[in-house]
Design a protein around this motif. Sequence first.
Motif, PDB file in Angstrom:
ATOM      1  N   ALA A 343       0.840  -1.199   0.000  1.00  0.00           N
ATOM      2  CA  ALA A 343       0.000   0.000   0.000  1.00  0.00           C
ATOM      3  C   ALA A 343       0.875   1.250   0.000  1.00  0.00           C
ATOM      4  CB  ALA A 343      -0.934  -0.009   1.205  1.00  0.00           C
ATOM      5  N   ALA A 344       1.919   1.214   0.816  1.00  0.00           N
ATOM      6  CA  ALA A 344       2.862   2.342   0.822  1.00  0.00           C
ATOM      7  C   ALA A 344       3.547   2.476  -0.529  1.00  0.00           C
ATOM      8  CB  ALA A 344       3.898   2.141   1.926  1.00  0.00           C
ATOM      9  N   PHE A 345       3.846   1.334  -1.143  1.00  0.00           N
ATOM     10  CA  PHE A 345       4.473   1.351  -2.473  1.00  0.00           C
ATOM     11  C   PHE A 345       3.555   2.047  -3.486  1.00  0.00           C
ATOM     12  CE2 PHE A 345       4.871  -0.631  -6.654  1.00  0.00           C
ATOM     13  CZ  PHE A 345       6.210  -0.410  -6.930  1.00  0.00           C
ATOM     14  N   VAL A 346       2.275   1.726  -3.449  1.00  0.00           N
ATOM     15  CA  VAL A 346       1.320   2.321  -4.397  1.00  0.00           C
ATOM     16  C   VAL A 346       1.190   3.819  -4.143  1.00  0.00           C
ATOM     17  CG1 VAL A 346      -1.091   2.357  -5.104  1.00  0.00           C
ATOM     18  CG2 VAL A 346       0.060   0.174  -4.722  1.00  0.00           C
ATOM     19  N   ILE A 347       1.049   4.193  -2.867  1.00  0.00           N
ATOM     20  CA  ILE A 347       0.870   5.611  -2.535  1.00  0.00           C
ATOM     21  C   ILE A 347       2.094   6.419  -2.938  1.00  0.00           C
ATOM     22  CG2 ILE A 347       0.604   7.237  -0.626  1.00  0.00           C
ATOM     23  CD1 ILE A 347      -1.080   5.105   0.785  1.00  0.00           C
ATOM     24  N   MET A 348       3.280   5.913  -2.603  1.00  0.00           N
ATOM     25  CA  MET A 348       4.501   6.632  -2.957  1.00  0.00           C
ATOM     26  C   MET A 348       4.694   6.665  -4.466  1.00  0.00           C
ATOM     27  SD  MET A 348       5.445   7.721  -0.110  1.00  0.00           S
ATOM     28  CE  MET A 348       6.927   8.520  -0.710  1.00  0.00           C
ATOM     29  N   SER A 349       4.266   5.612  -5.147  1.00  0.00           N
ATOM     30  CA  SER A 349       4.367   5.602  -6.615  1.00  0.00           C
ATOM     31  C   SER A 349       3.480   6.681  -7.218  1.00  0.00           C
ATOM     32  CB  SER A 349       3.986   4.223  -7.166  1.00  0.00           C
ATOM     33  OG  SER A 349       4.872   3.232  -6.730  1.00  0.00           O
ATOM     34  N   LEU A 350       2.266   6.805  -6.708  1.00  0.00           N
ATOM     35  CA  LEU A 350       1.360   7.845  -7.199  1.00  0.00           C
ATOM     36  C   LEU A 350       1.939   9.230  -6.940  1.00  0.00           C
ATOM     37  CD1 LEU A 350      -2.091   6.367  -6.091  1.00  0.00           C
ATOM     38  CD2 LEU A 350      -1.132   6.430  -8.400  1.00  0.00           C
ATOM     39  N   PHE A 351       2.508   9.408  -5.759  1.00  0.00           N
ATOM     40  CA  PHE A 351       3.103  10.700  -5.435  1.00  0.00           C
ATOM     41  C   PHE A 351       4.268  11.011  -6.371  1.00  0.00           C
ATOM     42  CE2 PHE A 351       6.518  12.919  -3.118  1.00  0.00           C
ATOM     43  CZ  PHE A 351       5.905  14.141  -2.942  1.00  0.00           C
ATOM     44  N   CYS A 352       5.145  10.025  -6.573  1.00  0.00           N
ATOM     45  CA  CYS A 352       6.298  10.245  -7.447  1.00  0.00           C
ATOM     46  C   CYS A 352       5.859  10.442  -8.902  1.00  0.00           C
ATOM     47  CB  CYS A 352       7.269   9.069  -7.339  1.00  0.00           C
ATOM     48  SG  CYS A 352       8.107   8.969  -5.754  1.00  0.00           S
ATOM     49  N   CYS A 353       4.809   9.765  -9.300  1.00  0.00           N
ATOM     50  CA  CYS A 353       4.283   9.989 -10.658  1.00  0.00           C
ATOM     51  C   CYS A 353       3.861  11.442 -10.824  1.00  0.00           C
ATOM     52  CB  CYS A 353       3.086   9.073 -10.908  1.00  0.00           C
ATOM     53  SG  CYS A 353       3.538   7.365 -11.260  1.00  0.00           S
ATOM     54  N   PHE A 354       3.217  11.966  -9.799  1.00  0.00           N
ATOM     55  CA  PHE A 354       2.799  13.368  -9.855  1.00  0.00           C
ATOM     56  C   PHE A 354       4.006  14.304  -9.891  1.00  0.00           C
ATOM     57  CE2 PHE A 354       2.086  17.219  -7.315  1.00  0.00           C
ATOM     58  CZ  PHE A 354       1.211  17.893  -8.152  1.00  0.00           C
ATOM     59  N   VAL A 355       4.994  14.028  -9.037  1.00  0.00           N
ATOM     60  CA  VAL A 355       6.170  14.904  -8.947  1.00  0.00           C
ATOM     61  C   VAL A 355       6.950  14.905 -10.251  1.00  0.00           C
ATOM     62  CG1 VAL A 355       8.399  15.184  -7.813  1.00  0.00           C
ATOM     63  CG2 VAL A 355       6.369  14.736  -6.452  1.00  0.00           C
ATOM     64  N   PHE A 356       7.077  13.741 -10.884  1.00  0.00           N
ATOM     65  CA  PHE A 356       7.886  13.626 -12.088  1.00  0.00           C
ATOM     66  C   PHE A 356       7.081  13.864 -13.375  1.00  0.00           C
ATOM     67  CE2 PHE A 356      10.530  11.483  -9.045  1.00  0.00           C
ATOM     68  CZ  PHE A 356      11.830  11.672  -9.484  1.00  0.00           C
ATOM     69  N   SER A 357       5.819  14.160 -13.257  1.00  0.00           N
ATOM     70  CA  SER A 357       4.974  14.282 -14.449  1.00  0.00           C
ATOM     71  C   SER A 357       5.047  15.677 -15.062  1.00  0.00           C
ATOM     72  CB  SER A 357       3.519  13.965 -14.090  1.00  0.00           C
ATOM     73  OG  SER A 357       3.004  14.924 -13.198  1.00  0.00           O
ATOM     74  N   LYS A 358       4.657  15.752 -16.329  1.00  0.00           N
ATOM     75  CA  LYS A 358       4.506  17.005 -17.069  1.00  0.00           C
ATOM     76  C   LYS A 358       3.318  16.873 -18.003  1.00  0.00           C
ATOM     77  CE  LYS A 358       9.209  18.840 -17.278  1.00  0.00           C
ATOM     78  NZ  LYS A 358      10.257  19.354 -18.197  1.00  0.00           N
ATOM     79  N   ARG A 359       2.857  17.999 -18.471  1.00  0.00           N
ATOM     80  CA  ARG A 359       1.770  17.962 -19.438  1.00  0.00           C
ATOM     81  C   ARG A 359       2.229  17.440 -20.794  1.00  0.00           C
ATOM     82  NH1 ARG A 359      -0.569  23.902 -18.820  1.00  0.00           N
ATOM     83  NH2 ARG A 359       1.615  24.248 -18.262  1.00  0.00           N
ATOM     84  N   ARG A 361       3.515  14.846 -23.063  1.00  0.00           N
ATOM     85  CA  ARG A 361       3.435  13.406 -22.939  1.00  0.00           C
ATOM     86  C   ARG A 361       4.781  12.722 -23.094  1.00  0.00           C
ATOM     87  NH1 ARG A 361      -1.019  11.475 -27.065  1.00  0.00           N
ATOM     88  NH2 ARG A 361       0.233  12.842 -28.408  1.00  0.00           N
ATOM     89  N   VAL A 362       5.709  13.339 -23.826  1.00  0.00           N
ATOM     90  CA  VAL A 362       7.022  12.741 -24.029  1.00  0.00           C
ATOM     91  C   VAL A 362       7.980  13.129 -22.909  1.00  0.00           C
ATOM     92  CG1 VAL A 362       9.035  12.652 -25.557  1.00  0.00           C
ATOM     93  CG2 VAL A 362       6.732  12.620 -26.525  1.00  0.00           C
ATOM     94  N   GLU A 363       8.002  14.422 -22.584  1.00  0.00           N
ATOM     95  CA  GLU A 363       8.931  14.914 -21.580  1.00  0.00           C
ATOM     96  C   GLU A 363       8.521  14.547 -20.156  1.00  0.00           C
ATOM     97  OE1 GLU A 363      11.726  16.267 -22.092  1.00  0.00           O
ATOM     98  OE2 GLU A 363      11.639  16.629 -24.247  1.00  0.00           O
ATOM     99  N   SER A 364       7.293  14.115 -19.962  1.00  0.00           N
ATOM    100  CA  SER A 364       6.846  13.681 -18.644  1.00  0.00           C
ATOM    101  C   SER A 364       7.631  12.445 -18.203  1.00  0.00           C
ATOM    102  CB  SER A 364       5.350  13.369 -18.673  1.00  0.00           C
ATOM    103  OG  SER A 364       4.911  12.885 -17.429  1.00  0.00           O
ATOM    104  N   ARG A 365       7.889  12.330 -16.893  1.00  0.00           N
ATOM    105  CA  ARG A 365       8.705  11.223 -16.376  1.00  0.00           C
ATOM    106  C   ARG A 365       7.974  10.454 -15.269  1.00  0.00           C
ATOM    107  NH1 ARG A 365      14.209  11.485 -17.751  1.00  0.00           N
ATOM    108  NH2 ARG A 365      14.897  13.447 -18.686  1.00  0.00           N
ATOM    109  N   SER A 366       6.682  10.272 -15.423  1.00  0.00           N
ATOM    110  CA  SER A 366       5.915   9.556 -14.400  1.00  0.00           C
ATOM    111  C   SER A 366       6.436   8.138 -14.203  1.00  0.00           C
ATOM    112  CB  SER A 366       4.431   9.508 -14.784  1.00  0.00           C
ATOM    113  OG  SER A 366       3.887  10.800 -14.828  1.00  0.00           O
TER     114      SER A 366
END
Length: 870
Positions: A343-359, A361-366
């Motif tokens: 559960a912690a893995f999923v939550i932290m993954s979602l958080f990191c996806c948000f932190v590393f994301s961009k609008r 689609r290519v440059e985003s690093r989710s």
Amino acid sequence: CLVLVTQQQQQQQQQQQQEQQGRLDEREERIREENHDTLGGDSFQPGDEQDHTGEEVDKNSLTFRWAMFVEGTIKAPWVRLIVKLGVGSAKYPLRVALFFPIFSIFCIIAGFGTNFYVESQEHALWTPQTSHAYIQGTWARDESGFPENRLVSVLLHKNGENVLSLDGAKLLFQINSAITGVPGYDEVCDISPKWYKRSYDGGNTTTCILRSITSFYNNNYETFQENATTFDDFIETVSGSEYPSGEPVDRSAIYGLSEVNNVTGLLDSAQALRIVLVLPQDGETLDDSLAYALEKPMGVVLGEFRDNVNSGNTGWVMEIITTRGFEEEFVRGIIADLPLIPAAFVIMSLFCCFVFSKRNRVESRSLLGVGAVVSVLLAVITSYGIMFIGGVPFTSLTQILPFVIFGIGLDDAFIIMGSYSRTDPNKETVARIEETMKDIGGSILITSLTSGTAFGLGALSSIPAIRWLCIYAFPTIIIDFLYQITFFVSLIVLDERRIKANKIDCCICITSTANDDDDEDEDDHRRGRIVSGLQDRSAEKPEEAEEERQLHFSENIMRSLAGKLVNPAISSGICLIFFLFLVINTFNALELTVAFDLTDALPGDSYIIDFVDASTEYGGESVYLPFLFFRDVDFGDPEVRKSMHEYVDQMTDLDFVSGPPTFFWLRDFELFTSLDETLAVMTFRHQLDAFLSIEIYDQLHGSNIVRDEEGNMIASRCRILMGGVSPNSVTTQVHALKTQRAITMNFPINEGLGPAEHKFFSFVQAYNIWEFFSVAEYELVLTTLVSVISVSLISVLFIPHWSAVFFVAPFVCMLYVDMLGTLQLAGLHINAITYVGVVMAIGLMVDYLMHIVIRYYESLQTTRRTKVID
């Protein structure tokens, strides 16, 4: 000749000074070039005209030379190694990315297949292994030869109402029938030692000891119906002081809180009724134990019976507990919490996806954000596998560690990605990785060392559960550091290849054909903008800073806050507030108490908790019944027996002991031999044979005497009652532990002997946790002091300014006091759970503090104000 020698020595000294100055100048130039290449621009360096205060730098000063020594001699080799590992991973990213998951899976499989085991025994978890209780308890449990037992207990109550009734007795008989009807019950009773058997119906029935008010009727329902024709007859019978066999009645074992009529001596009321079944501890291991196997189906049968009773409208409430059930509930508590890790893995993954994301689609690093979490998870798996292989026990506390490692590990990932995002995107990826490792390698090395050291020093604890937790923590932090600079770096390179191939984030098989977000092209070159905003940044030009404030909302908030913090009035106010907070928490910390509730480690829905709560409320206050052990002496020697009486007298004279032992074999033995003159001419061994040939004496004392094959007594014991020790008062418990120990150590027969050789001593299972209470405060203070000193030493060795230690040491101490004071303010105590939290908090405090201190001293700004803002 003297003149020539002197001139030669002077020339050598001058040459050495010139070489040393040349090395310093070379080091300064290399640092200048590296920072110029990595960060860009002409920034302040240790060799510049001014230091961080804006004052002239004296290159011959101790401060300057120490900074050069730290940077060039201590820190530089480690940074070079980190750079090599990072660059090597960047050159072969696919191999690295495949190797570490395979290696991690191999480690955990090998661990489970070799020496993995779960430790849930109280004495093994919380008793210091050098303590008297651990050493003497191990002998009493495993080596003494005294028969051990396993208990099954039932408690009936009506939420505080009087339970003395014929209906209650009938319900107890029904429960007895359910217990004795479990398949395998008779077989277990057949193999029980004779002391754990009782004969009923004139010897026609022999079964395990089953204690309740039904024992007044030989556990026979027909006898009960014949003799309990009226309520008065029933009360008169169950108020007796002896069972039909002549065995004395221990009312605390069969009733809860009870009241006795002072005139008639009969029971007026009781708030609970108990059933206690004594099973033998047979077999060399639990797998070989018939009694252990019997407890499982018996627990199921009693559980179903309990559900039926509690769901009825009779007002009766039934609670149960078994020795095996208690152990299994601890394990269930561990297993129940294991899903929290994914559960912690999923939550932290979602958080990191948000932190590393961009609008874009290519440059985003989710997907890279998920990789950061995976790198931490693999480090945990690898470390745990290695610990399993090494035979380090897995406990309920060990599963707490992954949550802490997620925080520490992801922190390093954010720093690495933030630094990588600030490199020139036009350079080759390997070159950018090299710059990144040069930039932040030293920083994450120091924070990993300090955090690892803070945890690692906890392995010096004498408390096994804490030591095992810290043994798990130290390698996990180090392995996580290695995985971040290798595995995560390889993921960055692979993700960079995806971007250059114009592949869509999270859909790497699809090539983007659209012109994604042209208005963000400039921002796209600043990869990981949110990550960068979470990290410390170097100074930027005003125009760039204005642009960054529009893009990096988190950095904009921090810059605004930093600008206010350097205001003298605001900073003075903050210092005053935190000083007052420290003063208040200092007083609160002094009021912090130690307490321990074993049910804290059980699942919240455990039936064991219901039993303990009901037993505490209606069953009367728990009492402690320590054994007084006597071993390795000549029991036939009258002087030894005299010493035994003296030892018992000294123990029973203590203010918290409720008089002499109820049953003491030596007292009855001497009375028995004094009544028969023919025994006087016998040897002690034959006298003992005659004594134990009497059935009632054998029942009372047979289990408290150990004899060798020739019939010689080698050990014995008796029980005393510590009625003055409250189960809710740690102070009285520790006092009782230390007081009885002082008597034991100072007793003449024990003088000069260690706990493993004591001839006379006292032990009860509760001593195990009392030992934890007695050392908890000392261990916390010792762990804190050693951690602060060690972390301060690391800061001196790795941070290029001696003044760093005057920030690290006092602030860690201040934060620690604030934390302890806040615990007390929140109504918490130092117990098994908070103790672990307090130990782990040292590592987290150090981690956060070191980041700030390192960033301040490595800042390229030239004044204290701008360095703080930076």
